[in-house]
Design a protein around this motif. Structure first.
Motif, PDB file in Angstrom:
ATOM      1  N   LEU A   1       0.850  -1.181   0.000  1.00 39.95           N
ATOM      2  CA  LEU A   1       0.000   0.000   0.000  1.00 39.95           C
ATOM      3  C   LEU A   1       0.890   1.237   0.000  1.00 39.95           C
ATOM      4  O   LEU A   1       1.470   1.596   1.020  1.00 39.95           O
ATOM      5  N   GLY A   2       1.015   1.870  -1.158  1.00 37.46           N
ATOM      6  CA  GLY A   2       1.871   3.039  -1.294  1.00 37.46           C
ATOM      7  C   GLY A   2       1.211   4.273  -0.721  1.00 37.46           C
ATOM      8  O   GLY A   2       0.046   4.555  -1.001  1.00 37.46           O
ATOM      9  N   SER A   3       1.961   5.000   0.088  1.00 41.60           N
ATOM     10  CA  SER A   3       1.445   6.210   0.714  1.00 41.60           C
ATOM     11  C   SER A   3       2.581   7.215   0.906  1.00 41.60           C
ATOM     12  O   SER A   3       3.657   6.844   1.362  1.00 41.60           O
ATOM     13  N   ARG A   4       2.315   8.459   0.563  1.00 36.26           N
ATOM     14  CA  ARG A   4       3.308   9.522   0.765  1.00 36.26           C
ATOM     15  C   ARG A   4       3.556   9.725   2.254  1.00 36.26           C
ATOM     16  O   ARG A   4       4.681   9.921   2.684  1.00 36.26           O
ATOM     17  N   ASP A   5       2.482   9.666   3.042  1.00 38.99           N
ATOM     18  CA  ASP A   5       2.557   9.867   4.483  1.00 38.99           C
ATOM     19  C   ASP A   5       2.548   8.499   5.166  1.00 38.99           C
ATOM     20  O   ASP A   5       1.547   7.772   5.088  1.00 38.99           O
ATOM     21  N   LEU A   6       3.646   8.141   5.802  1.00 41.71           N
ATOM     22  CA  LEU A   6       3.795   6.826   6.404  1.00 41.71           C
ATOM     23  C   LEU A   6       2.722   6.555   7.459  1.00 41.71           C
ATOM     24  O   LEU A   6       2.155   5.455   7.510  1.00 41.71           O
ATOM     25  N   GLN A   7       2.414   7.530   8.282  1.00 38.53           N
ATOM     26  CA  GLN A   7       1.416   7.336   9.340  1.00 38.53           C
ATOM     27  C   GLN A   7       0.031   7.069   8.743  1.00 38.53           C
ATOM     28  O   GLN A   7      -0.674   6.154   9.177  1.00 38.53           O
ATOM     29  N   ARG A   8      -0.364   7.834   7.739  1.00 38.32           N
ATOM     30  CA  ARG A   8      -1.669   7.605   7.099  1.00 38.32           C
ATOM     31  C   ARG A   8      -1.697   6.254   6.392  1.00 38.32           C
ATOM     32  O   ARG A   8      -2.714   5.566   6.379  1.00 38.32           O
ATOM     33  N   GLY A   9      -0.585   5.892   5.802  1.00 40.88           N
ATOM     34  CA  GLY A   9      -0.497   4.585   5.167  1.00 40.88           C
ATOM     35  C   GLY A   9      -0.651   3.464   6.170  1.00 40.88           C
ATOM     36  O   GLY A   9      -1.359   2.479   5.923  1.00 40.88           O
ATOM     37  N   GLN A  10       0.004   3.608   7.319  1.00 43.55           N
ATOM     38  CA  GLN A  10      -0.098   2.576   8.354  1.00 43.55           C
ATOM     39  C   GLN A  10      -1.514   2.505   8.907  1.00 43.55           C
ATOM     40  O   GLN A  10      -2.013   1.418   9.203  1.00 43.55           O
TER      41      GLN A  10
ATOM     42  N   LEU B   1      -8.141  -8.539   6.340  1.00 41.67           N
ATOM     43  CA  LEU B   1      -7.335  -8.518   5.116  1.00 41.67           C
ATOM     44  C   LEU B   1      -5.889  -8.264   5.532  1.00 41.67           C
ATOM     45  O   LEU B   1      -5.458  -7.124   5.679  1.00 41.67           O
ATOM     46  N   THR B   2      -5.140  -9.335   5.730  1.00 46.84           N
ATOM     47  CA  THR B   2      -3.845  -9.234   6.401  1.00 46.84           C
ATOM     48  C   THR B   2      -2.628  -9.256   5.489  1.00 46.84           C
ATOM     49  O   THR B   2      -1.523  -8.962   5.937  1.00 46.84           O
ATOM     50  N   ALA B   3      -2.792  -9.586   4.220  1.00 44.03           N
ATOM     51  CA  ALA B   3      -1.646  -9.693   3.302  1.00 44.03           C
ATOM     52  C   ALA B   3      -1.316  -8.322   2.719  1.00 44.03           C
ATOM     53  O   ALA B   3      -1.330  -8.108   1.513  1.00 44.03           O
ATOM     54  N   VAL B   4      -1.010  -7.398   3.609  1.00 42.58           N
ATOM     55  CA  VAL B   4      -0.802  -6.016   3.203  1.00 42.58           C
ATOM     56  C   VAL B   4       0.226  -5.347   4.107  1.00 42.58           C
ATOM     57  O   VAL B   4       0.299  -5.642   5.296  1.00 42.58           O
ATOM     58  N   GLU B   5       1.019  -4.470   3.511  1.00 44.43           N
ATOM     59  CA  GLU B   5       1.933  -3.645   4.298  1.00 44.43           C
ATOM     60  C   GLU B   5       2.120  -2.307   3.599  1.00 44.43           C
ATOM     61  O   GLU B   5       1.962  -2.188   2.383  1.00 44.43           O
ATOM     62  N   VAL B   6       2.453  -1.312   4.386  1.00 44.01           N
ATOM     63  CA  VAL B   6       2.639   0.030   3.844  1.00 44.01           C
ATOM     64  C   VAL B   6       4.020   0.143   3.209  1.00 44.01           C
ATOM     65  O   VAL B   6       4.985  -0.462   3.668  1.00 44.01           O
TER      66      VAL B   6
END
Length: 158
Positions: free
Chosen positions: A30-39, A50-55
């Motif tokens: 999951l691509g996110s400019r802001d690490l906190q919002r991505g997390q 839905l656990t097969a995901v990481e920022v």
């Protein structure tokens, strides 16, 4: 397990796309400019089972950020099955050619145009290592040449 990277995936279309891919057995970065919002987005997905995901922190308009994201992802996977260039910004509005600031135009183009090229070039080697690699470029109606040439479109005269 197939892998996907979605830029700008911490909200809106990117977030919903992540949900769909996760439900279909993909591992999603999951691509996110802001690490906190991505997390926070990752935590929301995990709370839904839905656990097969990481920022993956990535600012598509920042070359250093894109290169760092590529290095980080390359350490986690040997290939990338799907790259979804979804990150985009509107910029300030209205953007009349007669008075829009060049800074606004540059910011929008750096993200929405050059960012797509930069991300695609950086991650293309991983996509090419996939048996059936796919690149998807997402845009809104504001990116439609057809709508921009239709005098009946609500934004035609802007």
């Amino acid at each position: 397990m197939k892998t996907a990277l979605i830029t700008g995936a911490n909200k809106s279309i990117g977030f919903e796309t992540a949900k769909v891919l996760l439900k279909n057995g993909y591992y999603v970065y999951l691509g996110s400019r802001d690490l906190q919002r991505g997390q926070q987005a990752v935590d929301t997905l995990k709370a839904e089972g839905l656990t097969a995901v990481e920022v993956l922190q990535i600012d598509v308009a920042d070359e250093q950020s894109v290169q760092q994201a590529k290095e980080n992802l390359s350490q986690k996977t040997q290939s990338l099955d799907v790259l979804i260039n979804n990150a985009g910004i509107l910029g300030s509005y209205d953007q009349k050619a007669s008075d829009v600031s060049l800074a606004t135009v540059r910011e929008v183009y750096d993200t929405n145009f050059f960012g797509v090229i930069q991300v695609t070039q950086a991650f293309l080697p991983l996509v090419q290592k996939s048996d059936q690699g796919v690149i998807v470029n997402v845009t809104s109606g504001l990116g439609s040449l057809t709508l921009h040439s239709d005098p009946n479109w609500k934004h035609y005269h802007v």
